[in-house]
Design an enzyme around this catalytic site. Structure first.
Site, PDB file in Angstrom:
ATOM      1  N   LYS A 217     -26.098  19.328 -31.924  1.00  0.00           N
ATOM      2  CA  LYS A 217     -26.181  20.390 -30.897  1.00  0.00           C
ATOM      3  C   LYS A 217     -25.529  19.945 -29.592  1.00  0.00           C
ATOM      4  O   LYS A 217     -24.716  20.663 -29.015  1.00  0.00           O
ATOM      5  CB  LYS A 217     -27.658  20.727 -30.639  1.00  0.00           C
ATOM      6  CG  LYS A 217     -27.893  21.518 -29.366  1.00  0.00           C
ATOM      7  CD  LYS A 217     -29.353  21.819 -29.129  1.00  0.00           C
ATOM      8  CE  LYS A 217     -30.159  20.747 -28.432  1.00  0.00           C
ATOM      9  NZ  LYS A 217     -30.057  20.727 -26.963  1.00  0.00           N
ATOM     10  N   ASN A 218     -25.921  18.752 -29.123  1.00  0.00           N
ATOM     11  CA  ASN A 218     -25.457  18.330 -27.797  1.00  0.00           C
ATOM     12  C   ASN A 218     -23.995  17.890 -27.777  1.00  0.00           C
ATOM     13  O   ASN A 218     -23.436  17.648 -26.705  1.00  0.00           O
ATOM     14  CB  ASN A 218     -26.370  17.237 -27.233  1.00  0.00           C
ATOM     15  CG  ASN A 218     -27.733  17.802 -26.868  1.00  0.00           C
ATOM     16  OD1 ASN A 218     -27.912  19.024 -26.840  1.00  0.00           O
ATOM     17  ND2 ASN A 218     -28.688  16.926 -26.599  1.00  0.00           N
TER      18      ASN A 218
ATOM     19  N   CYS B  85     -37.007  23.140 -15.224  1.00  0.00           N
ATOM     20  CA  CYS B  85     -37.300  23.517 -16.607  1.00  0.00           C
ATOM     21  C   CYS B  85     -38.507  22.743 -17.082  1.00  0.00           C
ATOM     22  O   CYS B  85     -39.082  21.961 -16.330  1.00  0.00           O
ATOM     23  CB  CYS B  85     -36.082  23.335 -17.509  1.00  0.00           C
ATOM     24  SG  CYS B  85     -35.934  21.732 -18.226  1.00  0.00           S
TER      25      CYS B  85
ATOM     26  N   ARG C 247     -34.351  18.642 -12.932  1.00  0.00           N
ATOM     27  CA  ARG C 247     -32.988  18.681 -13.458  1.00  0.00           C
ATOM     28  C   ARG C 247     -31.969  19.341 -12.516  1.00  0.00           C
ATOM     29  O   ARG C 247     -31.380  20.368 -12.851  1.00  0.00           O
ATOM     30  CB  ARG C 247     -32.971  19.354 -14.844  1.00  0.00           C
ATOM     31  CG  ARG C 247     -33.891  18.650 -15.811  1.00  0.00           C
ATOM     32  CD  ARG C 247     -33.876  19.283 -17.167  1.00  0.00           C
ATOM     33  NE  ARG C 247     -32.702  18.931 -17.951  1.00  0.00           N
ATOM     34  CZ  ARG C 247     -32.464  19.381 -19.169  1.00  0.00           C
ATOM     35  NH1 ARG C 247     -33.308  20.194 -19.746  1.00  0.00           N
ATOM     36  NH2 ARG C 247     -31.362  19.024 -19.812  1.00  0.00           N
TER      37      ARG C 247
ATOM     38  N   ASP D 290     -34.511  11.839 -25.790  1.00  0.00           N
ATOM     39  CA  ASP D 290     -34.679  12.926 -26.768  1.00  0.00           C
ATOM     40  C   ASP D 290     -35.443  12.481 -28.018  1.00  0.00           C
ATOM     41  O   ASP D 290     -35.734  13.312 -28.889  1.00  0.00           O
ATOM     42  CB  ASP D 290     -33.310  13.503 -27.178  1.00  0.00           C
ATOM     43  CG  ASP D 290     -32.671  14.295 -26.053  1.00  0.00           C
ATOM     44  OD1 ASP D 290     -33.373  14.620 -25.083  1.00  0.00           O
ATOM     45  OD2 ASP D 290     -31.463  14.582 -26.143  1.00  0.00           O
TER      46      ASP D 290
ATOM     47  N   ARG E  16     -34.003  26.041 -31.240  1.00  0.00           N
ATOM     48  CA  ARG E  16     -32.900  25.715 -30.330  1.00  0.00           C
ATOM     49  C   ARG E  16     -32.145  24.476 -30.812  1.00  0.00           C
ATOM     50  O   ARG E  16     -30.963  24.324 -30.506  1.00  0.00           O
ATOM     51  CB  ARG E  16     -33.430  25.436 -28.923  1.00  0.00           C
ATOM     52  CG  ARG E  16     -34.073  26.619 -28.273  1.00  0.00           C
ATOM     53  CD  ARG E  16     -34.459  26.319 -26.865  1.00  0.00           C
ATOM     54  NE  ARG E  16     -33.274  25.951 -26.078  1.00  0.00           N
ATOM     55  CZ  ARG E  16     -33.277  25.729 -24.787  1.00  0.00           C
ATOM     56  NH1 ARG E  16     -34.388  25.828 -24.106  1.00  0.00           N
ATOM     57  NH2 ARG E  16     -32.172  25.399 -24.156  1.00  0.00           N
TER      58      ARG E  16
HETATM   59  N1  EPU Z   1     -29.666  14.542 -12.786  1.00  0.00           N
HETATM   60  C1  EPU Z   1     -29.563  14.610 -11.420  1.00  0.00           C
HETATM   61  N2  EPU Z   1     -28.495  15.280 -10.872  1.00  0.00           N
HETATM   62  C2  EPU Z   1     -27.546  15.873 -11.645  1.00  0.00           C
HETATM   63  C3  EPU Z   1     -27.650  15.799 -13.036  1.00  0.00           C
HETATM   64  C4  EPU Z   1     -28.726  15.122 -13.596  1.00  0.00           C
HETATM   65  O1  EPU Z   1     -30.409  14.087 -10.686  1.00  0.00           O
HETATM   66  O2  EPU Z   1     -26.619  16.462 -11.075  1.00  0.00           O
HETATM   67  C5  EPU Z   1     -30.792  13.823 -13.399  1.00  0.00           C
HETATM   68  C6  EPU Z   1     -31.658  14.753 -14.265  1.00  0.00           C
HETATM   69  O3  EPU Z   1     -32.605  15.460 -13.470  1.00  0.00           O
HETATM   70  C7  EPU Z   1     -32.299  13.775 -15.207  1.00  0.00           C
HETATM   71  C8  EPU Z   1     -31.190  12.717 -15.410  1.00  0.00           C
HETATM   72  O4  EPU Z   1     -30.294  12.891 -14.314  1.00  0.00           O
HETATM   73  O5  EPU Z   1     -33.414  13.176 -14.614  1.00  0.00           O
HETATM   74  C9  EPU Z   1     -30.397  12.837 -16.705  1.00  0.00           C
HETATM   75  O6  EPU Z   1     -29.964  14.182 -16.889  1.00  0.00           O
HETATM   76  P1  EPU Z   1     -28.608  14.557 -17.640  1.00  0.00           P
HETATM   77  O7  EPU Z   1     -27.740  15.292 -16.689  1.00  0.00           O
HETATM   78  O8  EPU Z   1     -28.062  13.337 -18.295  1.00  0.00           O
HETATM   79  O9  EPU Z   1     -29.132  15.562 -18.732  1.00  0.00           O
HETATM   80  P2  EPU Z   1     -28.399  16.872 -19.260  1.00  0.00           P
HETATM   81  O10 EPU Z   1     -26.945  16.664 -19.313  1.00  0.00           O
HETATM   82  O11 EPU Z   1     -28.932  18.044 -18.522  1.00  0.00           O
HETATM   83  C10 EPU Z   1     -28.390  16.177 -21.778  1.00  0.00           C
HETATM   84  C11 EPU Z   1     -28.943  16.732 -23.051  1.00  0.00           C
HETATM   85  C12 EPU Z   1     -30.449  16.583 -23.043  1.00  0.00           C
HETATM   86  C13 EPU Z   1     -30.783  15.094 -22.912  1.00  0.00           C
HETATM   87  C14 EPU Z   1     -30.147  14.532 -21.637  1.00  0.00           C
HETATM   88  C15 EPU Z   1     -30.345  13.033 -21.479  1.00  0.00           C
HETATM   89  C16 EPU Z   1     -27.360  18.454 -23.608  1.00  0.00           C
HETATM   90  C17 EPU Z   1     -27.070  19.897 -23.753  1.00  0.00           C
HETATM   91  N3  EPU Z   1     -28.564  18.133 -23.173  1.00  0.00           N
HETATM   92  O12 EPU Z   1     -28.975  16.956 -20.725  1.00  0.00           O
HETATM   93  O13 EPU Z   1     -30.895  17.055 -24.303  1.00  0.00           O
HETATM   94  O14 EPU Z   1     -32.169  14.906 -22.851  1.00  0.00           O
HETATM   95  O15 EPU Z   1     -28.722  14.791 -21.669  1.00  0.00           O
HETATM   96  O16 EPU Z   1     -29.827  12.339 -22.556  1.00  0.00           O
HETATM   97  O17 EPU Z   1     -26.523  17.614 -23.912  1.00  0.00           O
HETATM   98  C18 EPU Z   1     -32.424  17.981 -25.830  1.00  0.00           C
HETATM   99  O18 EPU Z   1     -31.504  18.042 -26.662  1.00  0.00           O
HETATM  100  O19 EPU Z   1     -33.624  18.173 -26.143  1.00  0.00           O
HETATM  101  C19 EPU Z   1     -32.112  17.678 -24.437  1.00  0.00           C
HETATM  102  C20 EPU Z   1     -32.946  17.967 -23.433  1.00  0.00           C
END
Ligand code: EPU
Length: 421
Positions: free
Chosen positions: A22-23, A117, A122, A305, A397
């Site tokens: 998915k990701n 969320c 996030r 995850d 999802r």
């Molecule tokens: N963060 C910030 N500022 C930003 C972006 C992120 O402070 O601008 C923080 C977030 O709040 C969090 C940390 O950085 O505490 C990591 O967040 P990240 O941006 O890496 O997460 P994401 O890209 O929103 C993806 C996956 C998630 C997975 C995370 C971490 C996708 C679509 N989602 O989310 O997947 O947990 O990376 O590996 O790729 C899931 O599949 O269940 C899921 C939540």
């Protein structure tokens, strides 16, 4: 509303084929916006998040057809509004990943701010700071972020926080920027590497994906591609835990072993056997599991995850385990539901102390987010009697027909349509 009903206590034996990630699929769907050509994606999982992303792309003017093989034609984008509306962003945060591609190719876009969320605040500040470094002008108004840029320009940017989505957004923008971009402290997740691979297939020049720094030489145009999505490491990890806690012997066909080192290491520490075979990864559960301590970290550390699923494994182990969540501030939503099923878990801030083995006994529980729901399915597999899981749309999802695939290896699990909320 569907519900899942499990009668626990079965040993799992057989094979499960791991489907596309998915990701990895979601950002690659967004990458289709970078080209006027056709993007053909194979091995795409049939998941509600993938459908939501296709809906978003269609709203932007793409013609999207198929599902397991998804064909995205982005030739018509730009005629209508370049907007990711609140209604879609609130159902799926990954919608914000259209920002980098839209800005790079069309010089403007408007994206709803995602808000908090179930698993944490996030924010997307790092996405925005990175795009700003490439020359985007950013305005926040009415709950939306508006970005504009005539042509993005290569720049050096260091992320304050390691972010998967932020890295993906900025690397896609940089792929079409003028000049070279150097990104430091980037995410190293396999899904970031996969996106770099796809972008390079499209004609981008990205070096260093998989390390903590990337260099991206911008190009003027990117072309269509045909690409097969890599297998899902988290889906594989979830079934690995199922096999380990059910005293099982399950071959996970196509499991991406190279992306699962941290998970394999912890399962082996707990006493499970993980055997790499030509067709995938075989996991055999022991008679008694040992306790484990885990701290979630960005890749190649232990993935957040898999935290909820490993918590169930820890509850089944003989002794005390400690799980520390460092990526998201509110990712223990599964704990009260696991406790209702019979687990002994105490949470203090971002640390969970688990005393096992739990004597799980089935009851009705509520899914709260994707991985939390997976942990409830796992607990149901070992619980005595009947476990009923409500709000399974969270599961849909990220796991394609999880009940059919677990049934295939001997679990007594069924989905019923039309359950109360
Ligand atoms: N963060 C910030 N500022 C930003 C972006 C992120 O402070 O601008 C923080 C977030 O709040 C969090 C940390 O950085 O505490 C990591 O967040 P990240 O941006 O890496 O997460 P994401 O890209 O929103 C993806 C996956 C998630 C997975 C995370 C971490 C996708 C679509 N989602 O989310 O997947 O947990 O990376 O590996 O790729 C899931 O599949 O269940 C899921 C939540």
């Amino acid at each position: 509303m569907d519900k899942i009903v499990i009668h626990g206590g079965q040993r799992l034996r057989g094979e499960i084929r791991i489907l596309g990630a998915k990701n990895a699929a979601l950002p690659i769907q967004c990458a289709a916006l970078l080209t006027a050509g056709t993007t053909t994606l194979r091995h795409v999982p049939r998941l509600s998040d993938v459908k939501t992303m296709s809906e978003l792309l269609a709203g932007l003017g793409c013609v999207v057809t198929g599902d397991r093989t998804l064909v995205i034609d982005a030739a018509g984008v730009g005629a209508g509004p370049l907007e990711a509306p609140y209604e879609l962003v609130k159902t799926m945060r990954a919608s914000v990943t259209v920002m980098g591609p839209l800005l790079a190719r069309y010089g403007r876009c408007r994206v709803s701010l995602p808000g908090g969320c179930a698993i944490g605040a996030r924010p997307i500040d790092q996405h925005l700071r990175g795009l700003e470094a490439l020359g985007a002008k950013i305005k926040l108004a009415h709950g939306y972020v508006e970005l504009k840029a005539k042509r993005l320009r290569g720049a050096s940017f260091t992320f304050d926080v390691i972010t998967v989505g932020g890295t993906q957004n900025v690397m896609m923008a940089a792929a079409l920027a003028k000049g070279t971009t150097r990104l430091e402290n980037v995410a190293r997740e396999p899904e970031v590497q996969e996106l770099a691979l796809v972008l390079n297939k499209m004609g981008a020049k990205i070096h260093g994906a998989g390390t903590s720094a990337m260099e991206i030489e911008g190009v003027d145009v990117l072309h269509g591609i045909d690409h097969a999505i890599l297998p899902d490491r988290i889906e594989a990890g979830t079934f690995m835990v199922a096999a380990a806690i059910c005293g099982g012997d399950v071959l996970l066909e196509h499991a991406p072993v190279d992306h699962l080192h941290a998970v394999i290491a912890k399962l082996e520490e707990a006493g499970a056997r993980c055997i790499v075979e030509p067709r995938g990864l075989r996991v055999q559960g022991p008679e008694a599991l040992r306790p484990i301590d885990i701290v979630t970290r960005a890749h190649p550390g232990f993935p957040t995850d898999m935290q909820a699923q490993m918590m169930v494994l820890a509850t089944c182990a003989h002794g005390q385990s400690i799980l520390t969540e460092t990526i998201f501030e509110n990712r223990f939503m599964h704990v009260p539901e696991l406790v209702r099923l019979g687990a002994d878990i105490h949470v203090n801030g971002n640390v969970a102390i688990i005393k096992g083995p739990a004597k799980y006994s089935g009851t009705t529980v509520m899914a709260t987010d994707l991985r939390a729901s997976a942990s409830l399915v796992l607990a149901g597999l070992v619980a005595e009697g009947k476990t009923e899981i409500r709000r399974v749309y969270h599961l849909d999802r990220g796991y394609e027909t999880i009940e059919k695939r677990l049934r295939q290896v001997g679990a007594k699990i069924r989905r019923f349509h039309g359950a109360p909320n």
